[in-house]
Write a protein that holds these residues in place. Structure first.
Motif, mmCIF file in Angstrom:
data_model
loop_
_atom_site.group_PDB
_atom_site.id
_atom_site.type_symbol
_atom_site.label_atom_id
_atom_site.label_comp_id
_atom_site.label_asym_id
_atom_site.label_seq_id
_atom_site.Cartn_x
_atom_site.Cartn_y
_atom_site.Cartn_z
ATOM 1 N N ALA A 262 0.825 -1.208 0.000
ATOM 2 C CA ALA A 262 0.000 0.000 0.000
ATOM 3 C C ALA A 262 0.859 1.257 0.000
ATOM 4 C CB ALA A 262 -0.938 -0.008 1.207
ATOM 5 N N VAL A 263 1.903 1.291 0.813
ATOM 6 C CA VAL A 263 2.776 2.471 0.870
ATOM 7 C C VAL A 263 3.474 2.685 -0.467
ATOM 8 C CG1 VAL A 263 4.850 3.458 1.941
ATOM 9 C CG2 VAL A 263 3.109 2.377 3.381
ATOM 10 N N LEU A 264 3.902 1.588 -1.093
ATOM 11 C CA LEU A 264 4.605 1.706 -2.370
ATOM 12 C C LEU A 264 3.678 2.021 -3.536
ATOM 13 C CD1 LEU A 264 7.153 -1.240 -2.088
ATOM 14 C CD2 LEU A 264 7.590 1.215 -1.815
ATOM 15 N N GLY A 265 2.392 1.732 -3.371
ATOM 16 C CA GLY A 265 1.462 1.935 -4.474
ATOM 17 C C GLY A 265 1.430 0.748 -5.424
ATOM 18 N N LEU A 266 1.721 -0.436 -4.894
ATOM 19 C CA LEU A 266 1.668 -1.676 -5.664
ATOM 20 C C LEU A 266 0.514 -2.527 -5.163
ATOM 21 C CD1 LEU A 266 5.433 -2.775 -5.527
ATOM 22 C CD2 LEU A 266 4.223 -1.894 -7.529
ATOM 23 N N SER A 267 0.020 -3.405 -6.007
ATOM 24 C CA SER A 267 -0.938 -4.396 -5.529
ATOM 25 C C SER A 267 -0.160 -5.441 -4.734
ATOM 26 C CB SER A 267 -1.666 -5.053 -6.701
ATOM 27 O OG SER A 267 -0.758 -5.859 -7.443
ATOM 28 N N ALA A 268 -0.846 -6.114 -3.817
ATOM 29 C CA ALA A 268 -0.194 -7.172 -3.040
ATOM 30 C C ALA A 268 0.348 -8.277 -3.956
ATOM 31 C CB ALA A 268 -1.151 -7.721 -1.987
ATOM 32 N N PRO A 269 -0.413 -8.715 -4.990
ATOM 33 C CA PRO A 269 0.137 -9.735 -5.892
ATOM 34 C C PRO A 269 1.397 -9.258 -6.634
ATOM 35 C CG PRO A 269 -2.250 -9.638 -6.128
ATOM 36 C CD PRO A 269 -1.845 -8.469 -5.263
ATOM 37 N N MET A 270 1.429 -7.981 -7.037
ATOM 38 C CA MET A 270 2.615 -7.461 -7.730
ATOM 39 C C MET A 270 3.824 -7.463 -6.784
ATOM 40 S SD MET A 270 4.175 -6.212 -10.348
ATOM 41 C CE MET A 270 2.975 -5.621 -11.507
ATOM 42 N N LEU A 271 3.623 -7.031 -5.538
ATOM 43 C CA LEU A 271 4.714 -7.054 -4.565
ATOM 44 C C LEU A 271 5.221 -8.490 -4.399
ATOM 45 C CD1 LEU A 271 6.437 -5.518 -2.414
ATOM 46 C CD2 LEU A 271 4.710 -6.235 -0.768
#
Length: 182
Positions: free
Chosen positions: A44-53
């Motif tokens: 969330a902080v990075l602005g990525l989806s959890a699957p992308m992370l």
């Protein structure tokens, strides 16, 4: 995981090491530990989806495609260092992570950056991060070091610039920048 998948993952992690200095799984796990986050909060902080992370951490994906996300990673690395050395408290870190989450990664050249002095001028750290981001968007750290090595005999100052900003830590680049201001 079959042999082909293992090769693909190993290749992705090697690319990450060249682009980001280490595999993203190690980098993100350290941020999670140092800042007391879980994967969902980091995403969330990075602005990525959890699957992308998850794909970046596992080596299923090699590259962060959004330059603003790369800048947020750099900002979180700096924040983790400040928490570790005690210059930022856990409560302050939470507030700073909210600021990082909202940052758009704007360019200092267009004045859209959030880190400015009271006069409206960008901070040294912001300028340095912009230079680092630009260099790292053009070439991987290993390629920048190779270029610096090629330049070193004839142009040692340029070689040092490439090494410090293209492959070094932000703190080293800030010190270099400040030492070269008149």
């Amino acid at each position: 995981m079959d042999a082909a998948q293992q090769d693909t993952t190993a290749r992705a992690r090697e690319l990450q090491r060249n682009w980001y200095g280490e595999p993203l799984g190690a980098l993100f796990r350290r941020l999670i530990d140092d800042l007391g986050l879980n994967q969902a909060r980091l995403a969330a902080v990075l602005g990525l989806s959890a699957p992308m992370l998850s794909q970046l951490m596992s080596g299923q994906r090699a590259k962060i495609g959004n330059p603003a996300v790369v800048q947020r990673v750099q900002a979180l690395q700096e924040l983790a260092g400040q928490v570790a050395d005690g210059s930022v408290s856990a409560a302050e870190a939470t507030d700073r992570m909210d600021e990082i989450k909202k940052s758009q990664g704007g360019s200092v050249l267009t004045g859209t950056g959030q880190s400015t002095t009271s006069s409206g001028a960008p901070t040294v750290r912001r300028v340095v991060r912009e230079i680092q981001s630009l260099l790292r968007s053009v070439a991987a750290a290993g390629d920048i070091i190779d270029a610096a090595d090629s330049l070193a005999p004839a142009h040692p100052e340029l070689a040092e610039f490439l090494r410090v900003y293209g492959a070094g830590r932000t703190a080293e680049a800030v010190a270099h920048y400040e030492s070269h201001q008149s």
